[in-house]
Each structure stands twice: as structure tokens, then as C-alpha cells.
Design an enzyme around this catalytic site. Sequence first.
Site, PDB file in Angstrom:
ATOM      1  N   ARG A  49     -24.904 -15.879   2.139  1.00  0.00           N
ATOM      2  CA  ARG A  49     -24.122 -15.064   3.086  1.00  0.00           C
ATOM      3  C   ARG A  49     -23.012 -15.776   3.630  1.00  0.00           C
ATOM      4  O   ARG A  49     -22.581 -15.542   4.495  1.00  0.00           O
ATOM      5  CB  ARG A  49     -25.136 -14.755   4.505  1.00  0.00           C
ATOM      6  CG  ARG A  49     -26.074 -13.847   4.141  1.00  0.00           C
ATOM      7  CD  ARG A  49     -26.942 -13.392   5.109  1.00  0.00           C
ATOM      8  NE  ARG A  49     -28.023 -12.617   5.091  1.00  0.00           N
ATOM      9  CZ  ARG A  49     -29.176 -12.833   4.756  1.00  0.00           C
ATOM     10  NH1 ARG A  49     -29.686 -14.075   4.701  1.00  0.00           N
ATOM     11  NH2 ARG A  49     -30.344 -12.082   4.502  1.00  0.00           N
ATOM     12  N   LYS A  53      -8.175 -12.330   0.896  1.00  0.00           N
ATOM     13  CA  LYS A  53      -8.664 -11.405   0.045  1.00  0.00           C
ATOM     14  C   LYS A  53      -9.268 -11.998  -1.061  1.00  0.00           C
ATOM     15  O   LYS A  53      -8.816 -12.691  -1.821  1.00  0.00           O
ATOM     16  CB  LYS A  53      -7.667 -10.365  -0.522  1.00  0.00           C
ATOM     17  CG  LYS A  53      -7.031  -9.434   0.597  1.00  0.00           C
ATOM     18  CD  LYS A  53      -6.023  -8.448  -0.135  1.00  0.00           C
ATOM     19  CE  LYS A  53      -5.581  -7.192   0.790  1.00  0.00           C
ATOM     20  NZ  LYS A  53      -4.726  -6.242  -0.038  1.00  0.00           N
ATOM     21  N   GLU A  76       6.324 -11.858  -7.479  1.00  0.00           N
ATOM     22  CA  GLU A  76       5.875 -11.802  -6.004  1.00  0.00           C
ATOM     23  C   GLU A  76       6.929 -12.339  -5.274  1.00  0.00           C
ATOM     24  O   GLU A  76       6.872 -12.135  -3.915  1.00  0.00           O
ATOM     25  CB  GLU A  76       4.753 -12.566  -6.197  1.00  0.00           C
ATOM     26  CG  GLU A  76       3.194 -11.593  -6.842  1.00  0.00           C
ATOM     27  CD  GLU A  76       2.968 -10.393  -5.914  1.00  0.00           C
ATOM     28  OE1 GLU A  76       3.191 -10.258  -4.812  1.00  0.00           O
ATOM     29  OE2 GLU A  76       2.155  -9.826  -6.797  1.00  0.00           O
ATOM     30  N   LYS A 107       4.663 -13.788   3.761  1.00  0.00           N
ATOM     31  CA  LYS A 107       3.264 -13.198   3.561  1.00  0.00           C
ATOM     32  C   LYS A 107       2.337 -13.796   4.786  1.00  0.00           C
ATOM     33  O   LYS A 107       1.532 -13.206   5.311  1.00  0.00           O
ATOM     34  CB  LYS A 107       2.320 -13.752   2.459  1.00  0.00           C
ATOM     35  CG  LYS A 107       1.125 -13.223   2.301  1.00  0.00           C
ATOM     36  CD  LYS A 107       0.453 -13.172   0.756  1.00  0.00           C
ATOM     37  CE  LYS A 107      -0.882 -12.735   0.795  1.00  0.00           C
ATOM     38  NZ  LYS A 107      -1.499 -12.498  -0.559  1.00  0.00           N
ATOM     39  N   GLU A 154      -5.931  -5.982   6.943  1.00  0.00           N
ATOM     40  CA  GLU A 154      -5.271  -4.819   6.546  1.00  0.00           C
ATOM     41  C   GLU A 154      -5.520  -3.379   6.946  1.00  0.00           C
ATOM     42  O   GLU A 154      -5.980  -2.596   6.244  1.00  0.00           O
ATOM     43  CB  GLU A 154      -5.631  -4.732   4.684  1.00  0.00           C
ATOM     44  CG  GLU A 154      -4.421  -4.019   4.281  1.00  0.00           C
ATOM     45  CD  GLU A 154      -4.479  -4.079   2.378  1.00  0.00           C
ATOM     46  OE1 GLU A 154      -3.632  -4.214   1.882  1.00  0.00           O
ATOM     47  OE2 GLU A 154      -5.627  -3.906   2.239  1.00  0.00           O
ATOM     48  N   ARG A 172      -0.332  -4.948   6.886  1.00  0.00           N
ATOM     49  CA  ARG A 172      -0.500  -5.499   6.068  1.00  0.00           C
ATOM     50  C   ARG A 172      -0.199  -4.903   4.505  1.00  0.00           C
ATOM     51  O   ARG A 172       0.083  -5.681   3.516  1.00  0.00           O
ATOM     52  CB  ARG A 172      -1.958  -6.420   5.989  1.00  0.00           C
ATOM     53  CG  ARG A 172      -2.208  -7.258   4.712  1.00  0.00           C
ATOM     54  CD  ARG A 172      -3.327  -8.122   5.084  1.00  0.00           C
ATOM     55  NE  ARG A 172      -3.522  -8.853   3.874  1.00  0.00           N
ATOM     56  CZ  ARG A 172      -4.611  -9.897   3.909  1.00  0.00           C
ATOM     57  NH1 ARG A 172      -5.027 -10.357   4.910  1.00  0.00           N
ATOM     58  NH2 ARG A 172      -4.859 -10.706   2.588  1.00  0.00           N
ATOM     59  N   ASN A 228       1.463  -4.561  -0.648  1.00  0.00           N
ATOM     60  CA  ASN A 228       1.275  -3.829  -1.625  1.00  0.00           C
ATOM     61  C   ASN A 228       2.536  -3.055  -2.268  1.00  0.00           C
ATOM     62  O   ASN A 228       2.309  -2.333  -3.349  1.00  0.00           O
ATOM     63  CB  ASN A 228       0.291  -2.845  -1.261  1.00  0.00           C
ATOM     64  CG  ASN A 228      -1.243  -3.275  -0.951  1.00  0.00           C
ATOM     65  OD1 ASN A 228      -1.720  -4.590  -1.726  1.00  0.00           O
ATOM     66  ND2 ASN A 228      -2.043  -3.000  -0.231  1.00  0.00           N
ATOM     67  N   HIS A 281       2.479  -2.371  -5.921  1.00  0.00           N
ATOM     68  CA  HIS A 281       1.171  -2.445  -6.552  1.00  0.00           C
ATOM     69  C   HIS A 281       0.300  -0.951  -6.798  1.00  0.00           C
ATOM     70  O   HIS A 281      -0.398  -0.954  -7.620  1.00  0.00           O
ATOM     71  CB  HIS A 281       0.187  -3.176  -5.456  1.00  0.00           C
ATOM     72  CG  HIS A 281       0.530  -4.545  -5.694  1.00  0.00           C
ATOM     73  ND1 HIS A 281       1.849  -5.275  -5.270  1.00  0.00           N
ATOM     74  CD2 HIS A 281      -0.369  -5.772  -5.884  1.00  0.00           C
ATOM     75  CE1 HIS A 281       1.656  -6.454  -5.119  1.00  0.00           C
ATOM     76  NE2 HIS A 281       0.661  -6.790  -5.851  1.00  0.00           N
ATOM     77  N   HIS A 291      -1.214  -1.334 -10.253  1.00  0.00           N
ATOM     78  CA  HIS A 291      -2.453  -1.664 -10.680  1.00  0.00           C
ATOM     79  C   HIS A 291      -2.852  -0.597 -11.719  1.00  0.00           C
ATOM     80  O   HIS A 291      -3.623  -0.909 -12.718  1.00  0.00           O
ATOM     81  CB  HIS A 291      -3.074  -1.418  -9.398  1.00  0.00           C
ATOM     82  CG  HIS A 291      -3.377  -2.689  -8.755  1.00  0.00           C
ATOM     83  ND1 HIS A 291      -4.097  -3.018  -7.199  1.00  0.00           N
ATOM     84  CD2 HIS A 291      -2.922  -3.834  -8.675  1.00  0.00           C
ATOM     85  CE1 HIS A 291      -3.817  -3.976  -6.759  1.00  0.00           C
ATOM     86  NE2 HIS A 291      -3.221  -4.705  -7.862  1.00  0.00           N
ATOM     87  N   HIS A 314      -0.110  -9.532 -14.256  1.00  0.00           N
ATOM     88  CA  HIS A 314       0.077  -8.760 -13.053  1.00  0.00           C
ATOM     89  C   HIS A 314       1.688  -8.752 -12.420  1.00  0.00           C
ATOM     90  O   HIS A 314       2.257  -7.652 -12.006  1.00  0.00           O
ATOM     91  CB  HIS A 314      -0.850  -9.356 -11.844  1.00  0.00           C
ATOM     92  CG  HIS A 314      -0.480  -9.116 -10.561  1.00  0.00           C
ATOM     93  ND1 HIS A 314      -1.088  -7.777 -10.193  1.00  0.00           N
ATOM     94  CD2 HIS A 314      -0.047  -9.539  -9.473  1.00  0.00           C
ATOM     95  CE1 HIS A 314      -0.914  -7.643  -8.945  1.00  0.00           C
ATOM     96  NE2 HIS A 314      -0.206  -8.742  -8.537  1.00  0.00           N
TER      97      HIS A 314
END
Length: 293
Positions: free
Chosen positions: A53, A75, A117, A159, A169, A173, A177, A180, A184, A196
Site C-alpha cells: 500500500r 505521475k 520536452e 513544470k 491533474e 496541469r 500534455n 501528447h 501517444h 516519446h
Amino acid sequence: TMPDGEQHKTLDTVRSLYDQFLAGGLDRSGTVLALGGGVVGDVAGYAAATFMRGVRFAQVPTSLLAMVDASVGGKTGVDLPQGKNLVGAFKQPAVVVIDPTVLETLPVEEFRCGMAEVIKHGVIGDAALFAELESANQRVSESLIPNTQSLITQSLKVKIAVVEDDPFESGRRAVLNLGHTTGHALERLSGYEMRHGDAVSIGMVVAARIAVEMGRADPALPGRIEAVLEAWGLPTRCPPLAAEGIWAAMAHDKKQQGRGLRWVLPRAIGEVEIVENVPQQIVISVLHALGAN
């Protein structure tokens, strides 16, 4: 350890890490330290978030892409066959250690992908950073640029400011993206053979052209963005995939909201906006113009 590459960013790899954690005697007082690129950080972070956990987590990124993007923000996650990062958790690292000297052994193509990026962060929120990249005479193919540490710092400031404002997000936020939505989809359609950074580069061009088509940006904006990307050796044209197929792949992306896609569109250098329900015909037209079938 875990295998290299996006194709191993899976639940099976996470299961393997759980087994290794148990074999090594990791307990809730321990720390998972992710040493590697963005895939390592994403997978190790998700494993840390879910093992017993949640155990402490540290990021030590070794690629430029991971330094300026994946290692900061919390993330974590893995891909499913249907799309990227569809399973994951927000897990803030206890510490992020960035040592630019490790980039001296980074392959040129990987450094270039990290620059995608950095450029993205300039478009999102730092016009001065973008202008610096726009006027740079160095090219990544020549040698490691001398001001790497400064670029990393400037990029991270963009960032970090966004993440601190919206850590989970729920709103702003999403601007991170940029590029993206298309990116993606291209990665997925390539079987994750496309890097990427290359995919995000193309995605930024798509977004900029959509912004112009919708009357939300100056017609000169896409050209400026494309010129910087090309100067750093990044692609600005779509591979010869079916435009309808790219559109369909976007529909599986987790950035979809309700029945429509959520797009991040640049209005100007340093200013972006979140737009929903961009007409499909505009997206298809832009994809065709950039080389899609």
C-alpha cells in the site's frame, strides 16, 4: 532490474518488481530508488505506490527526457494494449536527484528526444526559454550543449509551477500534455518503436496547426515551433499512417473527456489553452497536410 523499453512498461513488469522486492526483503520502512530513464521511473514509482500500500520512492533520472519530465510531478504507471499510462497512481517522490553529468553517455537520439520536452515547456510557459532555443547555434548532433544544466533548470521551473498549482491533474496541469494527444497515438500505432520525444514533437506541430485552423493562434506560430524542433533534429511530419487510424487511437487516450478529446493548443509562445471537442475534420485535415494517409 527490469527490461529496457516502453514495450516493457506493463503490469507483468510490475509483478516482477514485486517478486524482487519480496526476495530482497523490502518492507514498509524501505525505499524504492528508480535509477534510469522515464520508463524505469514510471514503473518503479507505480510499484512503490502499490507495494504494501505504498513505500517511499526516490527518482534518479539518467536521461534528459526523464530529468525534465517524467521524474517530476508524481505521475507513475504502466501501459495497456489499448493505450499509454492507462493504469497508474499519483506518487510523489521523496526526492529527485538530477546529475547532468550522466548525460555525457546518453545516446544522441535520446538527448534529442529530451529536448522535445524542453521545447514543449518553452511553448507552454517560458517564452524566454523558447527564444533561447530558437537562437541557439548549437545542434545536438555536434556535441552536448554547454548550458544543459541551465536548460534543465528553466524547463523544470515551468513544470514545477504547473504541478504545484494542480498536483492531481484536476485542471490546469493538463497543459503539460501539449503534443501528447497525437503523440501517444503515434507511439501506440508504432508498437512503441517511435520514441516519446519524436512523437511529442509531431504532436506539437499538429496542435499548433489545429490552433491556427480554429482561429486561436497567429498563422506564423506553427512555423516558429517547427523551425525550433527541426533545428534540434526532431521530426515535424507524420509517418505515413492512416489519418483515421490515428484519430481512432486518440480516442483510447486517457485525456479523452466524455465523448470528446481534450486538446492542449498553443495560442502564442508561452501561452496555451485547453480546448475540448476539436472538430474531427480539422484534425484529419491537419494530419493529411503533415503526411498521414
